[in-house]
Design a protein around this motif. Structure first.
Motif, PDB file in Angstrom:
ATOM      1  N   ASP A  78       0.825  -1.211   0.000  1.00 12.30           N
ATOM      2  CA  ASP A  78       0.000   0.000   0.000  1.00 12.30           C
ATOM      3  C   ASP A  78       0.858   1.260   0.000  1.00 12.30           C
ATOM      4  O   ASP A  78       0.625   2.198   0.763  1.00 12.30           O
ATOM      5  CB  ASP A  78      -0.963  -0.018   1.192  1.00 12.30           C
ATOM      6  N   THR A  79       1.883   1.251  -0.873  1.00 12.59           N
ATOM      7  CA  THR A  79       2.830   2.364  -0.971  1.00 12.59           C
ATOM      8  C   THR A  79       2.826   2.921  -2.385  1.00 12.59           C
ATOM      9  O   THR A  79       3.003   2.168  -3.351  1.00 12.59           O
ATOM     10  CB  THR A  79       4.254   1.885  -0.609  1.00 12.59           C
ATOM     11  N   ALA A  80       2.616   4.233  -2.508  1.00  6.99           N
ATOM     12  CA  ALA A  80       2.700   4.875  -3.819  1.00  6.99           C
ATOM     13  C   ALA A  80       4.142   4.822  -4.301  1.00  6.99           C
ATOM     14  O   ALA A  80       5.084   4.918  -3.510  1.00  6.99           O
ATOM     15  CB  ALA A  80       2.235   6.326  -3.720  1.00  6.99           C
ATOM     16  N   SER A  81       4.329   4.676  -5.613  1.00  2.49           N
ATOM     17  CA  SER A  81       5.681   4.636  -6.170  1.00  2.49           C
ATOM     18  C   SER A  81       5.671   5.189  -7.591  1.00  2.49           C
ATOM     19  O   SER A  81       4.622   5.313  -8.214  1.00  2.49           O
ATOM     20  CB  SER A  81       6.243   3.221  -6.153  1.00  2.49           C
ATOM     21  N   PHE A  82       6.846   5.501  -8.083  1.00  3.44           N
ATOM     22  CA  PHE A  82       7.006   6.111  -9.393  1.00  3.44           C
ATOM     23  C   PHE A  82       7.323   5.091 -10.487  1.00  3.44           C
ATOM     24  O   PHE A  82       6.901   5.235 -11.622  1.00  3.44           O
ATOM     25  CB  PHE A  82       8.106   7.169  -9.321  1.00  3.44           C
ATOM     26  N   TYR A  83       8.094   4.065 -10.175  1.00  2.00           N
ATOM     27  CA  TYR A  83       8.566   3.093 -11.165  1.00  2.00           C
ATOM     28  C   TYR A  83       7.729   1.823 -11.114  1.00  2.00           C
ATOM     29  O   TYR A  83       7.781   1.093 -10.135  1.00  2.00           O
ATOM     30  CB  TYR A  83      10.034   2.737 -10.920  1.00  2.00           C
ATOM     31  N   PRO A  84       6.985   1.489 -12.179  1.00  2.00           N
ATOM     32  CA  PRO A  84       6.202   0.254 -12.183  1.00  2.00           C
ATOM     33  C   PRO A  84       7.087  -0.989 -12.289  1.00  2.00           C
ATOM     34  O   PRO A  84       6.735  -2.058 -11.811  1.00  2.00           O
ATOM     35  CB  PRO A  84       5.310   0.387 -13.413  1.00  2.00           C
ATOM     36  N   PHE A  85       8.226  -0.831 -12.905  1.00  2.00           N
ATOM     37  CA  PHE A  85       9.245  -1.881 -12.943  1.00  2.00           C
ATOM     38  C   PHE A  85      10.572  -1.206 -13.223  1.00  2.00           C
ATOM     39  O   PHE A  85      10.630  -0.071 -13.713  1.00  2.00           O
ATOM     40  CB  PHE A  85       8.943  -2.966 -13.993  1.00  2.00           C
ATOM     41  N   ILE A  86      11.641  -1.901 -12.889  1.00  2.00           N
ATOM     42  CA  ILE A  86      12.990  -1.388 -13.131  1.00  2.00           C
ATOM     43  C   ILE A  86      13.726  -2.444 -13.934  1.00  2.00           C
ATOM     44  O   ILE A  86      13.800  -3.603 -13.517  1.00  2.00           O
ATOM     45  CB  ILE A  86      13.722  -1.100 -11.808  1.00  2.00           C
ATOM     46  N   THR A  87      14.253  -2.044 -15.078  1.00  2.00           N
ATOM     47  CA  THR A  87      15.010  -2.967 -15.911  1.00  2.00           C
ATOM     48  C   THR A  87      16.466  -2.543 -15.949  1.00  2.00           C
ATOM     49  O   THR A  87      16.780  -1.415 -16.309  1.00  2.00           O
ATOM     50  CB  THR A  87      14.441  -3.017 -17.340  1.00  2.00           C
ATOM     51  N   VAL A  88      17.332  -3.467 -15.571  1.00  2.00           N
ATOM     52  CA  VAL A  88      18.774  -3.246 -15.607  1.00  2.00           C
ATOM     53  C   VAL A  88      19.314  -4.082 -16.758  1.00  2.00           C
ATOM     54  O   VAL A  88      19.094  -5.296 -16.805  1.00  2.00           O
ATOM     55  CB  VAL A  88      19.433  -3.675 -14.276  1.00  2.00           C
ATOM     56  N   THR A  89      19.995  -3.444 -17.690  1.00  2.00           N
ATOM     57  CA  THR A  89      20.598  -4.145 -18.818  1.00  2.00           C
ATOM     58  C   THR A  89      22.087  -4.263 -18.558  1.00  2.00           C
ATOM     59  O   THR A  89      22.733  -3.296 -18.168  1.00  2.00           O
ATOM     60  CB  THR A  89      20.344  -3.386 -20.134  1.00  2.00           C
ATOM     61  N   PHE A  90      22.625  -5.462 -18.753  1.00  2.00           N
ATOM     62  CA  PHE A  90      24.040  -5.699 -18.474  1.00  2.00           C
ATOM     63  C   PHE A  90      24.608  -6.673 -19.493  1.00  2.00           C
ATOM     64  O   PHE A  90      23.860  -7.354 -20.200  1.00  2.00           O
ATOM     65  CB  PHE A  90      24.228  -6.234 -17.048  1.00  2.00           C
ATOM     66  N   SER A  91      25.928  -6.720 -19.569  1.00  2.00           N
ATOM     67  CA  SER A  91      26.628  -7.592 -20.520  1.00  2.00           C
ATOM     68  C   SER A  91      27.391  -8.680 -19.799  1.00  2.00           C
ATOM     69  O   SER A  91      28.035  -8.432 -18.782  1.00  2.00           O
ATOM     70  CB  SER A  91      27.625  -6.782 -21.352  1.00  2.00           C
ATOM     71  N   VAL A  92      27.312  -9.867 -20.362  1.00  3.78           N
ATOM     72  CA  VAL A  92      28.141 -10.991 -19.920  1.00  3.78           C
ATOM     73  C   VAL A  92      29.222 -11.142 -20.968  1.00  3.78           C
ATOM     74  O   VAL A  92      28.928 -11.283 -22.159  1.00  3.78           O
ATOM     75  CB  VAL A  92      27.313 -12.291 -19.789  1.00  3.78           C
ATOM     76  N   GLU A  93      30.461 -11.063 -20.527  1.00  6.49           N
ATOM     77  CA  GLU A  93      31.588 -11.130 -21.451  1.00  6.49           C
ATOM     78  C   GLU A  93      31.991 -12.576 -21.702  1.00  6.49           C
ATOM     79  O   GLU A  93      31.586 -13.476 -20.975  1.00  6.49           O
ATOM     80  CB  GLU A  93      32.758 -10.337 -20.871  1.00  6.49           C
ATOM     81  N   GLY A  94      32.821 -12.753 -22.735  1.00 12.08           N
ATOM     82  CA  GLY A  94      33.319 -14.077 -23.065  1.00 12.08           C
ATOM     83  C   GLY A  94      34.236 -14.615 -21.985  1.00 12.08           C
ATOM     84  O   GLY A  94      34.688 -13.893 -21.100  1.00 12.08           O
ATOM     85  N   GLU A  95      34.534 -15.890 -22.056  1.00  8.03           N
ATOM     86  CA  GLU A  95      35.334 -16.563 -21.028  1.00  8.03           C
ATOM     87  C   GLU A  95      36.687 -15.900 -20.817  1.00  8.03           C
ATOM     88  O   GLU A  95      37.159 -15.779 -19.688  1.00  8.03           O
ATOM     89  CB  GLU A  95      35.529 -18.035 -21.393  1.00  8.03           C
ATOM     90  N   ALA A  96      37.316 -15.419 -21.877  1.00 15.32           N
ATOM     91  CA  ALA A  96      38.630 -14.784 -21.740  1.00 15.32           C
ATOM     92  C   ALA A  96      38.556 -13.535 -20.872  1.00 15.32           C
ATOM     93  O   ALA A  96      39.514 -13.161 -20.222  1.00 15.32           O
ATOM     94  CB  ALA A  96      39.189 -14.420 -23.114  1.00 15.32           C
ATOM     95  N   GLN A  97      37.376 -12.880 -20.846  1.00 16.96           N
ATOM     96  CA  GLN A  97      37.188 -11.688 -20.025  1.00 16.96           C
ATOM     97  C   GLN A  97      36.458 -12.003 -18.725  1.00 16.96           C
ATOM     98  O   GLN A  97      35.972 -11.120 -18.044  1.00 16.96           O
ATOM     99  CB  GLN A  97      36.389 -10.618 -20.794  1.00 16.96           C
ATOM    100  N   GLY A  98      36.358 -13.272 -18.382  1.00 14.96           N
ATOM    101  CA  GLY A  98      35.726 -13.640 -17.121  1.00 14.96           C
ATOM    102  C   GLY A  98      34.258 -14.014 -17.251  1.00 14.96           C
ATOM    103  O   GLY A  98      33.508 -13.924 -16.299  1.00 14.96           O
TER     104      GLY A  98
END
Length: 120
Positions: A78-98
């Protein structure tokens, strides 16, 4: 252990964000082997400590989104809020970069602000 974990803290209450829905997907517009762009890879809810483990043991290199379903979380409290959802976009690097190492994406949340970072 899954390759991706998250921890959500509700900064307004100082408590873990229990029961928040979280969705891991391939990022739209990015081709990822074995995953169609925008395809949902995993979904779940944060536990009593605000934590969730999502996805397979290893994510293929590429771009992903982690979407936090904040509207439902705040509505249930029962709390008003501004963001209906939050999407974080990130990259997974190749094995050589971990690319095989663990990825942790924490979220510090309030009804009208949020922050995130690459955790360990």
């Amino acid at each position: 252990m899954t390759h991706l974990t998250t921890h959500v803290l509700d900064a307004a209450t100082g408590e873990p964000a229990r029961g928040m829905g979280v969705v891991l997907a391939a990022a739209s517009g990015q081709s990822i082997v074995a995953e169609a762009p925008g395809a949902i890879i995993a979904h779940g809810k944060t536990d009593a400590d605000g934590r969730a483990s999502l996805g397979p043991e290893v994510l293929n290199p590429g771009d992903y989104t982690l979407t936090f379903l904040t509207r439902e979380y705040f509505t249930d409290r029962d709390t008003a809020s501004f963001y209906p959802f939050i999407t974080v976009t990130f990259s997974v690097e190749g094995e050589a970069q971990g690319g095989t190492r663990h990825y942790h994406v924490p979220l510090l949340l309030s009804p009208f602000a949020y922050s995130t970072y690459r955790g360990s």
